[in-house]
Design a protein around this motif. Structure first.
Motif, PDB file in Angstrom:
ATOM      1  N   ARG A 196       0.831  -1.012  -0.074  1.00 20.30           N
ATOM      2  CA  ARG A 196      -0.040   0.281  -0.050  1.00 20.30           C
ATOM      3  C   ARG A 196       0.806   1.309   0.084  1.00 20.30           C
ATOM      4  N   ARG A 197       0.471   2.235  -0.632  1.00 15.91           N
ATOM      5  CA  ARG A 197       1.046   3.590  -0.399  1.00 15.91           C
ATOM      6  C   ARG A 197       0.943   4.460   0.714  1.00 15.91           C
ATOM      7  N   THR A 198       2.019   4.930   1.259  1.00  8.94           N
ATOM      8  CA  THR A 198       2.147   5.316   2.526  1.00  8.94           C
ATOM      9  C   THR A 198       1.232   6.471   2.800  1.00  8.94           C
ATOM     10  N   ARG A 199       1.239   7.374   1.556  1.00  7.43           N
ATOM     11  CA  ARG A 199       0.560   8.732   1.771  1.00  7.43           C
ATOM     12  C   ARG A 199      -0.863   8.657   1.614  1.00  7.43           C
ATOM     13  N   ASP A 200      -1.610   7.581   1.236  1.00 12.02           N
ATOM     14  CA  ASP A 200      -2.997   7.347   1.022  1.00 12.02           C
ATOM     15  C   ASP A 200      -3.414   6.040   1.292  1.00 12.02           C
ATOM     16  N   GLY A 201      -2.726   5.038   1.458  1.00 10.01           N
ATOM     17  CA  GLY A 201      -3.247   3.969   1.514  1.00 10.01           C
ATOM     18  C   GLY A 201      -3.827   3.195   0.421  1.00 10.01           C
ATOM     19  N   GLY A 223      -6.120   4.422 -14.136  1.00  9.77           N
ATOM     20  CA  GLY A 223      -5.910   5.660 -14.370  1.00  9.77           C
ATOM     21  C   GLY A 223      -5.187   6.185 -13.239  1.00  9.77           C
ATOM     22  N   VAL A 224      -4.532   5.413 -12.026  1.00  9.72           N
ATOM     23  CA  VAL A 224      -3.858   5.854 -10.987  1.00  9.72           C
ATOM     24  C   VAL A 224      -2.570   6.477 -11.375  1.00  9.72           C
ATOM     25  N   ARG A 225      -2.362   7.671 -10.813  1.00  7.43           N
ATOM     26  CA  ARG A 225      -1.219   8.412 -10.987  1.00  7.43           C
ATOM     27  C   ARG A 225      -0.079   8.195  -9.680  1.00  7.43           C
ATOM     28  N   PHE A 226       1.037   7.608 -10.342  1.00  7.85           N
ATOM     29  CA  PHE A 226       2.322   7.401  -9.108  1.00  7.85           C
ATOM     30  C   PHE A 226       3.187   8.557  -9.473  1.00  7.85           C
ATOM     31  N   ARG A 227       3.552   9.275  -8.363  1.00  8.88           N
ATOM     32  CA  ARG A 227       4.422  10.169  -8.219  1.00  8.88           C
ATOM     33  C   ARG A 227       6.036   9.683  -7.928  1.00  8.88           C
ATOM     34  N   ALA A 228       6.969  10.264  -8.499  1.00  2.06           N
ATOM     35  CA  ALA A 228       8.326  10.018  -8.381  1.00  2.06           C
ATOM     36  C   ALA A 228       8.393   9.914  -6.895  1.00  2.06           C
ATOM     37  N   GLY A 229       9.042   8.624  -6.217  1.00  4.96           N
ATOM     38  CA  GLY A 229       9.399   8.780  -4.653  1.00  4.96           C
ATOM     39  C   GLY A 229       8.363   8.252  -3.880  1.00  4.96           C
ATOM     40  N   ASP A 230       7.196   8.110  -4.267  1.00  4.65           N
ATOM     41  CA  ASP A 230       6.093   7.311  -3.693  1.00  4.65           C
ATOM     42  C   ASP A 230       6.669   6.079  -2.864  1.00  4.65           C
ATOM     43  N   LEU A 231       6.411   6.023  -1.831  1.00  8.81           N
ATOM     44  CA  LEU A 231       6.779   4.810  -0.851  1.00  8.81           C
ATOM     45  C   LEU A 231       5.783   3.872  -0.546  1.00  8.81           C
ATOM     46  N   PHE A 232       6.070   2.537  -0.955  1.00 10.32           N
ATOM     47  CA  PHE A 232       5.021   1.396  -0.601  1.00 10.32           C
ATOM     48  C   PHE A 232       5.772   0.405   0.426  1.00 10.32           C
ATOM     49  N   VAL A 233       4.864   0.220   1.394  1.00  9.70           N
ATOM     50  CA  VAL A 233       4.876  -0.612   2.413  1.00  9.70           C
ATOM     51  C   VAL A 233       4.027  -1.879   2.327  1.00  9.70           C
ATOM     52  N   THR A 234       4.497  -2.963   2.835  1.00 12.08           N
ATOM     53  CA  THR A 234       3.555  -4.049   3.074  1.00 12.08           C
ATOM     54  C   THR A 234       2.313  -3.833   3.404  1.00 12.08           C
ATOM     55  N   SER A 235       1.301  -4.431   2.941  1.00 14.19           N
ATOM     56  CA  SER A 235      -0.227  -4.334   3.607  1.00 14.19           C
ATOM     57  C   SER A 235      -0.615  -5.356   4.699  1.00 14.19           C
ATOM     58  N   GLY A 236       0.097  -6.463   4.567  1.00 12.60           N
ATOM     59  CA  GLY A 236      -0.288  -7.664   5.350  1.00 12.60           C
ATOM     60  C   GLY A 236      -1.285  -8.370   4.827  1.00 12.60           C
ATOM     61  N   THR A 237      -1.795  -8.050   3.619  1.00 11.20           N
ATOM     62  CA  THR A 237      -2.674  -9.257   2.662  1.00 11.20           C
ATOM     63  C   THR A 237      -2.005 -10.249   2.374  1.00 11.20           C
ATOM     64  N   GLY A 238      -2.580 -11.248   2.673  1.00 13.63           N
ATOM     65  CA  GLY A 238      -2.026 -12.704   2.370  1.00 13.63           C
ATOM     66  C   GLY A 238      -1.321 -13.289   3.393  1.00 13.63           C
ATOM     67  N   VAL A 245       6.151  -2.803   6.360  1.00 17.04           N
ATOM     68  CA  VAL A 245       7.515  -2.838   6.169  1.00 17.04           C
ATOM     69  C   VAL A 245       7.909  -2.226   4.752  1.00 17.04           C
ATOM     70  N   PRO A 246       8.785  -1.331   4.730  1.00 20.26           N
ATOM     71  CA  PRO A 246       9.117  -0.540   3.394  1.00 20.26           C
ATOM     72  C   PRO A 246       9.638  -1.833   2.307  1.00 20.26           C
ATOM     73  N   VAL A 247       8.932  -1.580   1.011  1.00 22.97           N
ATOM     74  CA  VAL A 247       9.288  -2.471   0.131  1.00 22.97           C
ATOM     75  C   VAL A 247      10.085  -1.881  -0.956  1.00 22.97           C
TER      76      VAL A 247
END
Length: 291
Positions: A196-201, A223-238, A245-247
């Motif tokens: 999941r993206r840290t700034r908005d989930g 049509g989801v827009r991604f910004r340079a530098g967006d940080l994604f962490v584990t969501s726990g799904t699965g 955890v940073p990914v």
């Protein structure tokens, strides 16, 4: 004994002359000193003029002698100075080289200590920690990306366990031996991690590309827009990776699917932490008992 021979052993006429001359010089010097002393007392101006006249005569001679001595000493002094400076320069060069080596080793040790402290801090905070292991090797020139740890079943490591480094998620265990374990890295094409993206989930998927990078794909929305530098962490799904955890980070802005870089770089890893799955793995099914 010869009659009329008045010569004494060890005493020559030349020596007598030397003794006589020394007496004459001593008496003359004493007399001259007495005259000068008397003159300086009775007629100081005349004595001063006489003293300066003598100085006028002796000063050029003294200057010539002093200059000659300085000239003669200049050569040995220059040679000594050159040898001293050369030796000092060589010594300082050796010290700088030794100091540089010590500084490089100190920086490397400091870097390792910082990473180990970070990993130990994560282990202290993680109730699911199994073992900290050294990363022995990792593949970087192949489309399949694996790493090898120096801990295996004897340390409690099992297939399916997540592996993380000081900076973030590394991958998961796929094979184990007694004292070794094989890790499927995030950049391998078979690796898929729910994030999941840290700034908005925003939910997304991080999938390996096999070239050292990962694809970050949106899950539901188009049509989801991604910004340079967006940080994604584990969501726990699965149920495999614990959430938060940073990914990976987005490299360049885009839509729907963009290229990212993992936060934990496998080529810089020294140690990694093996953890229990977020949700315990189901026990192996028991084969039916024949009746």
């Amino acid at each position: 004994m010869v009659v009329g021979d008045d010569r004494r052993t060890g005493f020559s006429r030349r020596r007598q002359y030397r003794v006589l001359i020394s007496y004459v010089v001593a008496i003359g010097g004493a007399a001259a000193g007495g005259v000068l002393l008397l003159l300086s007392t009775l007629n100081p101006p005349l004595f001063s003029a006489l003293r300066m006249a003598v100085a006028d005569v002796t000063t050029p001679v003294a200057s010539l002698v002093s200059g000659g001595a300085q000239f003669l000493m200049a050569g040995p002094r220059a040679v000594g100075t050159y040898l001293g400076v050369h030796g000092e320069n060589a010594r300082l060069t050796r010290e700088v080289a030794a100091t540089r080596d010590l500084l490089i080793r100190a920086r490397a040790i400091n870097y390792d200590n910082r990473r180990l402290r970070s990993l130990l801090a994560i282990r202290d905070r993680s109730p699911a920690a199994v073992v900290s292991a050294r990363v022995v090797s990792s593949t970087a020139g192949s489309t399949r990306r694996f790493a090898l740890l120096n801990a295996g079943r004897l340390s409690g490591v099992r297939p399916g366990m997540p592996v993380r480094g000081p900076d973030g998620l590394v991958g998961r265990i796929v094979e184990t031996g007694l004292n070794a374990a094989r890790v499927l890295l995030l950049v391998d094409p078979d690796s898929i991690v729910p994030v999941r993206r840290t700034r908005d989930g925003l939910p997304a998927i991080v999938a390996g590309r096999g070239d050292g990078a990962v694809d970050i794909r949106s899950v539901d929305d188009l049509g989801v827009r991604f910004r340079a530098g967006d940080l994604f962490v584990t969501s726990g799904t699965g149920g495999l990776y614990a959430p938060g955890v940073p990914v990976a980070r987005v490299v360049a802005a885009g839509r729907d699917t963009v290229i990212g870089r993992t936060v934990a770089r496998p080529d810089t890893l020294d140690f990694a932490l093996v953890e229990q799955p977020f949700l315990p793995l189901p026990p192996p099914s028991n084969p039916p008992v024949a009746r």
